[in-house]
Design a protein around this motif. Sequence first.
Motif, short mmCIF file in Angstrom:
data_model
loop_
_atom_site.label_atom_id
_atom_site.label_comp_id
_atom_site.label_asym_id
_atom_site.label_seq_id
_atom_site.Cartn_x
_atom_site.Cartn_y
_atom_site.Cartn_z
N ALA A 70 -12.20 -15.38 1.11
CA ALA A 70 -12.37 -14.80 2.44
C ALA A 70 -11.62 -13.47 2.55
O ALA A 70 -12.10 -12.51 3.17
CB ALA A 70 -11.88 -15.77 3.51
N ALA A 71 -10.44 -13.40 1.94
CA ALA A 71 -9.67 -12.16 1.96
C ALA A 71 -10.42 -11.04 1.25
O ALA A 71 -10.45 -9.89 1.71
CB ALA A 71 -8.31 -12.38 1.30
N VAL A 72 -11.08 -11.37 0.13
CA VAL A 72 -11.88 -10.37 -0.58
C VAL A 72 -13.03 -9.90 0.29
O VAL A 72 -13.32 -8.69 0.37
CB VAL A 72 -12.40 -10.95 -1.91
CG1 VAL A 72 -13.38 -9.98 -2.57
CG2 VAL A 72 -11.26 -11.26 -2.86
N LYS A 73 -13.69 -10.82 0.96
CA LYS A 73 -14.81 -10.45 1.83
C LYS A 73 -14.37 -9.51 2.96
O LYS A 73 -15.06 -8.55 3.29
CB LYS A 73 -15.45 -11.70 2.43
CG LYS A 73 -16.27 -12.51 1.44
CD LYS A 73 -17.07 -13.58 2.16
CE LYS A 73 -18.00 -14.30 1.19
NZ LYS A 73 -18.88 -15.27 1.86
N LEU A 74 -13.21 -9.79 3.54
CA LEU A 74 -12.70 -8.93 4.60
C LEU A 74 -12.35 -7.55 4.06
O LEU A 74 -12.60 -6.53 4.73
CB LEU A 74 -11.47 -9.57 5.25
CG LEU A 74 -11.75 -10.73 6.20
CD1 LEU A 74 -10.43 -11.36 6.65
CD2 LEU A 74 -12.54 -10.26 7.42
N ALA A 75 -11.77 -7.50 2.87
CA ALA A 75 -11.44 -6.21 2.27
C ALA A 75 -12.68 -5.37 2.04
O ALA A 75 -12.68 -4.14 2.21
CB ALA A 75 -10.69 -6.43 0.96
N GLU A 76 -13.77 -6.04 1.67
CA GLU A 76 -15.02 -5.32 1.42
C GLU A 76 -15.66 -4.78 2.69
O GLU A 76 -16.55 -3.94 2.64
CB GLU A 76 -15.99 -6.25 0.68
CG GLU A 76 -15.56 -6.52 -0.77
CD GLU A 76 -16.42 -7.56 -1.45
OE1 GLU A 76 -17.08 -8.35 -0.75
OE2 GLU A 76 -16.42 -7.59 -2.71
N ARG A 77 -15.22 -5.27 3.84
CA ARG A 77 -15.69 -4.69 5.10
C ARG A 77 -15.02 -3.36 5.38
O ARG A 77 -15.57 -2.50 6.07
CB ARG A 77 -15.41 -5.65 6.26
CG ARG A 77 -16.17 -6.95 6.21
CD ARG A 77 -15.81 -7.82 7.40
NE ARG A 77 -16.47 -9.14 7.34
CZ ARG A 77 -16.28 -10.11 8.23
NH1 ARG A 77 -15.46 -9.90 9.26
NH2 ARG A 77 -16.90 -11.27 8.09
N LEU A 78 -13.79 -3.19 4.84
CA LEU A 78 -13.04 -1.97 5.09
C LEU A 78 -13.28 -0.92 4.01
O LEU A 78 -13.41 0.27 4.31
CB LEU A 78 -11.54 -2.29 5.17
CG LEU A 78 -10.59 -1.14 5.44
CD1 LEU A 78 -10.90 -0.51 6.80
CD2 LEU A 78 -9.14 -1.62 5.40
N TYR A 79 -13.36 -1.37 2.76
CA TYR A 79 -13.54 -0.45 1.64
C TYR A 79 -14.93 -0.64 1.03
O TYR A 79 -15.42 -1.77 0.96
CB TYR A 79 -12.48 -0.70 0.57
CG TYR A 79 -11.06 -0.52 1.05
CD1 TYR A 79 -10.56 0.73 1.35
CD2 TYR A 79 -10.22 -1.63 1.21
CE1 TYR A 79 -9.26 0.89 1.80
CE2 TYR A 79 -8.92 -1.48 1.65
CZ TYR A 79 -8.44 -0.21 1.95
OH TYR A 79 -7.16 -0.07 2.39
N PRO A 80 -15.54 0.44 0.56
CA PRO A 80 -16.86 0.30 -0.07
C PRO A 80 -16.84 -0.65 -1.26
O PRO A 80 -17.78 -1.40 -1.49
CB PRO A 80 -17.19 1.74 -0.52
CG PRO A 80 -16.35 2.61 0.35
CD PRO A 80 -15.10 1.85 0.63
N SER A 81 -15.72 -0.63 -2.01
CA SER A 81 -15.60 -1.50 -3.18
C SER A 81 -14.13 -1.74 -3.49
O SER A 81 -13.32 -0.79 -3.47
CB SER A 81 -16.30 -0.88 -4.39
OG SER A 81 -16.06 -1.66 -5.55
N VAL A 82 -13.79 -2.99 -3.79
CA VAL A 82 -12.42 -3.32 -4.18
C VAL A 82 -12.08 -2.63 -5.50
O VAL A 82 -10.91 -2.35 -5.78
CB VAL A 82 -12.24 -4.85 -4.30
CG1 VAL A 82 -10.88 -5.22 -4.87
CG2 VAL A 82 -12.42 -5.50 -2.93
N SER A 83 -13.09 -2.32 -6.30
CA SER A 83 -12.85 -1.67 -7.59
C SER A 83 -12.23 -0.28 -7.44
O SER A 83 -11.66 0.26 -8.39
CB SER A 83 -14.15 -1.57 -8.38
OG SER A 83 -15.09 -0.74 -7.70
N GLU A 84 -12.32 0.30 -6.25
CA GLU A 84 -11.75 1.62 -6.01
C GLU A 84 -10.34 1.53 -5.43
O GLU A 84 -9.73 2.55 -5.11
CB GLU A 84 -12.65 2.40 -5.02
CG GLU A 84 -14.07 2.61 -5.54
CD GLU A 84 -14.96 3.24 -4.49
OE1 GLU A 84 -14.44 3.58 -3.40
OE2 GLU A 84 -16.16 3.39 -4.75
N CYS A 85 -9.81 0.29 -5.29
CA CYS A 85 -8.54 0.08 -4.61
C CYS A 85 -7.43 -0.36 -5.57
O CYS A 85 -7.70 -0.92 -6.64
CB CYS A 85 -8.70 -0.98 -3.52
SG CYS A 85 -9.93 -0.58 -2.28
#
Length: 415
Positions: free
Chosen positions: A164-179
């Motif tokens: 769920a935390a990953v899903k929420l992060a993907e709402r803010l950032y286009p991709s977690v791979s860029e973070c």
Amino acid sequence: MNLVVLGINHETAPLAVRERLAFSQAELAPALSALAGAPGVAEAAIVSTCNRTELYVNAHEVDAVLEWFAASRGRNPLELAPHLYRLIDEDAARHAFRVAAGLDSMVLGETQILGQLKDAERVAREAGSLGVLLNGLFQRAFQVAKEVRSETRIGAASVSMAAAAVKLAERLYPSVSECSVLFIGAGEMIELCAAHFCAQHPRGMAVANRTLERGARLAEQYGGSAMLLSDLSERIAEFDIVVSCTAAPLAIVGKGTVERALKRRRHRPMFIVDLAVPRDVEPEVADLPDAYLYTVDDLAEVVRNGHAARQSEAEAAGLIIEAGVHEFRQWLAGRALVPTIRELKDHADRIARNELARARKRLAAGDDANDVLERLSEQLAAKLLHAPLATLNAAAPEEQESLLRTTRRIFRLHD
């Protein structure tokens, strides 16, 4: 004595209340000793997680347990009462089985709670506060959970807190791979979060922990680096995503720390997930522009999205749980018979030993063996039947029919 469960969870109390009532790992052993030594309490176990704090006890009265709970947390019982559930005997067992099977969790069907229950049972056993009743409860809860896992698909596609935390992060950032991702702590929940976030191949990853060695072990699994918690304020600005879950009694990430980090980041957004209870991050951080703070309660909407799809499996699991409750009820009933059965056996043994001693004396005096054996059998039968026959003869008319039926059943006398 009664099996009692007294507790709060994510359904009955907000995070602000739960964190005030939680027990840290260091508190558990002394708390168990104190609770098991409280008046009217014979056994005790404590389950304290981010979503629940529950006392499992073998006690005479629920109110005495509530008073101890409130006093141990420095609270007034009246303050706790609106958030508490009190369950006794069969209802308490049903609740324990539902918890173990993941049916009482924020994430329906999640498996982490089973491990937490096993930890609670182990800590209680090591503290010497676990007795026959609670041991029987927990062992049956573990068995029920195993059956639910093997016979239903309740855990299939279960959305964990980490996912769920990953899903929420993907709402803010286009991709977690860029973070860049920072994990604060190195416990089981952080390990789970690290696995989910690192599956998205973030640009960088680090673990901040009280001891560098443990943090380094986790960081090495995913090609990241480790730091001490003391370095947090200087380095937190490097990270786009921060996930924290420690056992610290006080917040370790303050509003000022995040405010300074955001200035250094030139107000690039920072996504923060605080999974700890008590909280690791000061709630005022949520007031800062460009800081997106989520707690365990904030993740509820995401994790509940999959509940409807698993509802039929939950119903099937419920049937398994009811069967487990029935077996536990029978076990309890059997335990209630134990003192009477033991006393009855002792009574029969005393009669047999006394008559045998008399028979041996007669044989030693030279009496005829057949006569001695006949007299022995007569005396045994007479003395064993004396009490039940006297009770039947002395019974009031309104009691006789019931006593007769019971007597015929106990001695298997057929019409």
